[in-house]
Design a protein around this motif. Structure first.
Motif, short mmCIF file in Angstrom:
data_model
loop_
_atom_site.label_atom_id
_atom_site.label_comp_id
_atom_site.label_asym_id
_atom_site.label_seq_id
_atom_site.Cartn_x
_atom_site.Cartn_y
_atom_site.Cartn_z
N VAL A 132 -25.76 38.94 87.53
CA VAL A 132 -24.82 37.89 87.21
C VAL A 132 -23.68 37.83 88.23
O VAL A 132 -23.16 36.75 88.54
N ILE A 133 -23.35 38.97 88.82
CA ILE A 133 -22.30 39.02 89.84
C ILE A 133 -22.82 38.42 91.15
O ILE A 133 -22.15 37.61 91.80
N GLY A 161 -13.46 37.74 86.05
CA GLY A 161 -13.83 37.83 84.65
C GLY A 161 -13.80 36.49 83.95
O GLY A 161 -14.78 36.07 83.32
N VAL A 162 -12.68 35.78 84.04
CA VAL A 162 -12.52 34.52 83.32
C VAL A 162 -13.44 33.45 83.88
O VAL A 162 -14.20 32.79 83.15
N GLY A 163 -13.37 33.23 85.21
CA GLY A 163 -14.14 32.14 85.80
C GLY A 163 -15.63 32.29 85.60
O GLY A 163 -16.33 31.31 85.30
N VAL A 207 -16.03 42.17 85.10
CA VAL A 207 -16.02 42.05 86.56
C VAL A 207 -15.12 43.18 87.05
O VAL A 207 -13.90 43.13 86.87
N HIS A 208 -15.74 44.18 87.65
CA HIS A 208 -15.07 45.45 87.92
C HIS A 208 -14.92 45.68 89.42
O HIS A 208 -15.91 45.68 90.18
N LEU A 209 -13.68 45.84 89.86
CA LEU A 209 -13.38 46.21 91.25
C LEU A 209 -14.11 45.30 92.25
O LEU A 209 -13.83 44.12 92.33
N ASP A 210 -15.07 45.85 93.02
CA ASP A 210 -15.69 45.05 94.08
C ASP A 210 -16.73 44.05 93.57
O ASP A 210 -17.43 43.42 94.37
N LEU A 217 -8.77 45.13 90.74
CA LEU A 217 -8.72 44.74 89.33
C LEU A 217 -10.02 45.06 88.60
O LEU A 217 -11.10 45.03 89.18
N THR A 218 -9.88 45.32 87.30
CA THR A 218 -11.03 45.32 86.41
C THR A 218 -10.72 44.39 85.26
O THR A 218 -9.67 44.50 84.62
#
Length: 639
Positions: free
Chosen positions: A31-32, A135-137, A148-151, A161-162
């Motif tokens: 998904v990323i 995360g939001v988008g 959505v974690h770090l890289d 950010l995480t």
């Protein structure tokens, strides 16, 4: 740009060029990688950019908030409950609208500059089109909860950010908001966010259900669960039916469970389309029967479910039960028939027991404190204290100890037995903050913490004291102008402005004559006296009217007050008119000039100008200080 950012940009570019199977990105979930690919080819974003967070201007943020005002009121309790669970772990809580704009925020103000810079703040635009994979988008784009974690982030600026998010859907199945908890940094692997993901999903589900129940409070509500023990406590699925038994709303879990791929949408289906029971037997599933005796089988035969059905409010019962007065008595007495004022009163009546804060605005003397007292007296808090605080009247050096209290000997001059403080005194009741625009910036941060965490830390204390208060703030100053000038915190403004009540000036009210008659206390007016009162523009509003009538009733020697019994009624001076129409001196330079002009014309009589403008002397001195205006009477003598 450091080495990790270079490496991250290279990985994103390989996915964009070589597809999702690029070896360098196999450590990132599909998904990323799909989002990275989408950001480059669909959103036309540059992987090499280093873009800081986009924070919308205050006016545009307010537009986004206004469009979902009712939902924000419903969601607030869920946000605060979630924040109490995660605040100690360094998380902030964000709520965004369906376009990715942060419309509510809870976080530790100690880290405010870093949070604002990172975009973990009010007004931040986290849509995938602007921020890339985040995360939001990505939650908005995919409609699924995720971390959505770090890289994982697309933009290398966001690598520290995480962010863990869950979507919130409306009763038609459309995404309406996103709930997010984020940290500025994390040293742990992505698996460490698993519990965070479960928490966010749970609270998103609760907020979604609360909004669903509010939206369909006049319809049939069906609560369903696979476990009868939790049916009435934590149902999994919720449906709303109209009087004929057709589905008119549902929560997200019900949509996933009952909507079949390629078939008709869940909305519009009949009860019989979903269950092997006719709608005529819906009465068998009301709460009067034990939950384990309310079983039924869905037509898709997936699993046995248990149903709790709540009928809509009975029209017959409503007709047989005489409704209470449309307005509580304390609020009803505030108006004698003015349409604009009554609209505000009816709005406030719906919010008397709401936990959201009220912001009451209007000219000096329009009755803001009377309005706040009426709201308090109309609420279930009426037997608890109503504590009024004039933020402009407390000396700046004492305002912290006056509001929050202090321990014995906590500072020079402190009371030997300590002091409880005005905010703790209001525990269980209502705290009325008058002239909130004059609260010093440093104290605004402390007040915001009280509103966010519902606890007070007295001066000199190490342990906070919990408080349960309803806050009503009032001002005659345009707070939005103060926010733009950087003299009032925007986050505190949004927290206080849960609902805005604007009281009209007396000269614009159609019930002026009736209000005069109410205040006469048995006296009457001669036609000339009434004509004179009705012709006056009442720059001091209700306060001036009350004073004028009290004077007339005191000097009149007959039952009828004549024009000669009235005090001299002077309209406001041109300078005062200009000052009242303009923002206060703290807001823009033009009003600084007007203030200086008023003081000059009054020969630097600060008290006279304060009375002319309906301000306290303390407020006048604060505004003079902020504007850099020094009275020549205070200049040091030349030796």
């Amino acid at each position: 740009m450091n080495a990790s950012q270079h490496q991250h940009i290279a990985a994103v570019m390989q996915v964009a060029e070589n597809g999702l199977g690029a070896p360098v990105a196999t450590g990132n979930e599909r998904v990323i990688r799909e989002s990275w690919h989408r950001c480059v080819h669909q959103h036309q974003l540059d992987p090499t950019r280093m873009q800081e967070a986009v924070i919308l201007p205050q006016a545009r943020l307010r537009e986004h908030q206004d469009q979902m005002e009712a939902f924000l009121h419903i969601a607030r309790h869920g946000l605060e409950s979630l924040y109490t669970k995660v605040a100690g772990l360094g998380y902030v809580v964000l709520l965004t609208d369906a376009r990715g704009v942060t419309v509510d925020f809870l976080g530790d103000l100690v880290f405010e500059p870093s949070l604002r810079k990172a975009g973990l703040y009010l007004g931040a635009d986290w849509s995938e089109q602007h921020a890339g994979t985040c995360g939001v988008g990505t939650c908005i784009t995919t409609g699924q909860a995720l971390t959505v974690h770090l890289d994982d982030h697309f933009d290398a600026t966001h690598i520290p950010l995480t962010c863990t998010t869950a979507p919130i859907f409306d009763s038609k199945g459309m995404l309406s908001a996103v709930l997010d908890i984020s940290q500025l940094s994390s040293q742990q692997p992505k698996a460490s966010q698993h519990l965070a993901l479960q928490l966010v999903q749970m609270y998103a589900h609760d907020i979604e259900n609360a909004a669903f129940l509010h939206r369909h409070r006049r319809d049939w509500i069906l609560r369903l669960s696979a476990a009868p023990q939790f049916l009435d406590v934590q149902p999994e699925y919720m449906l709303a039916l109209d009087a004929s038994g057709r589905v008119i709303g549902h929560n997200r879990r019900a949509q996933v469970a009952f909507e079949r791929p390629g078939a008709q949408a869940l909305t519009g289906l009949r009860f019989e389309d979903l269950f092997d029971v006719p709608f005529s037997r819906i009465g068998d599933f009301v709460q009067a029967r034990p939950s384990d005796q309310r079983a039924l089988m869905p037509t898709n035969k997936r699993q046995l479910l248990f149903l709790s059905a709540s009928p809509p409010p009975s029209r017959l019962a409503a007709a047989q039960t005489a409704p209470p007065s449309p307005l509580p008595q304390p609020l009803r007495t505030l108006s004698a028939g003015d349409a604009a004022l009554e609209r505000q009163i009816h709005r406030a009546a719906r919010l008397v027991n709401s936990p959201i804060s009220l912001l009451v605005t209007g000219e000096t003397g329009v009755g803001k404190e009377y309005f706040a007292k009426a709201v308090h007296a109309s609420s279930e808090r009426r037997h608890r204290p109503f504590v009024a605080v004039n933020c402009a009247a407390i000396p700046e050096s004492l305002i912290e100890s006056e509001l929050f209290g202090h321990l014995p000997g906590s500072f020079s001059g402190a009371a030997p037995k300590g002091k409880r403080g005005l905010i703790p005194e209001a525990d269980g009741g209502t705290l009325f903050l008058d002239e909130i625009g004059d609260m010093p910036l440093a104290l605004q941060a402390r007040l915001l913490r009280v509103l966010s965490e519902r606890e007070v830390l007295p001066v000199g204390a190490l342990k906070p004291v919990p408080v349960n208060i309803r806050v009503i703030a009032a001002t005659h100053a345009p707070l939005e102008a103060l926010v733009k000038a950087g003299r009032f915190r925007d986050d505190l403004y949004y927290r206080l402005n849960g609902a805005h009540i604007d009281l009209p000036p007396l000269r614009e009210r159609s019930d002026l004559g009736a209000m005069i008659d109410r205040m006469l206390e048995g006296k009457t007016l001669t036609p000339p006296a009434r004509a004179r009162l009705l012709a006056h523009d009442w720059p001091g509003n209700l306060r001036e009217l009350r004073n004028a009538l009290d004077f007339a009733m005191s000097v009149s020697r007959t039952p009828a007050i004549d024009a000669d019994d009235l005090p001299e009624l002077r309209t406001r001076s041109p300078v005062a008119t200009h000052l009242r129409a303009a923002a206060p001196s703290a807001a823009d330079p033009a009003s600084d000039d007007a203030l200086l002009e008023a003081l000059t014309q009054a020969q630097w009589n600060v008290s006279a100008v304060a009375r002319q403008l309906g301000l306290s002397r303390m407020t006048m001195y604060r505004r003079m200080k902020r504007a850099g205006i020094v009275s020549p009477n205070r200049q040091p003598a030349v030796q």
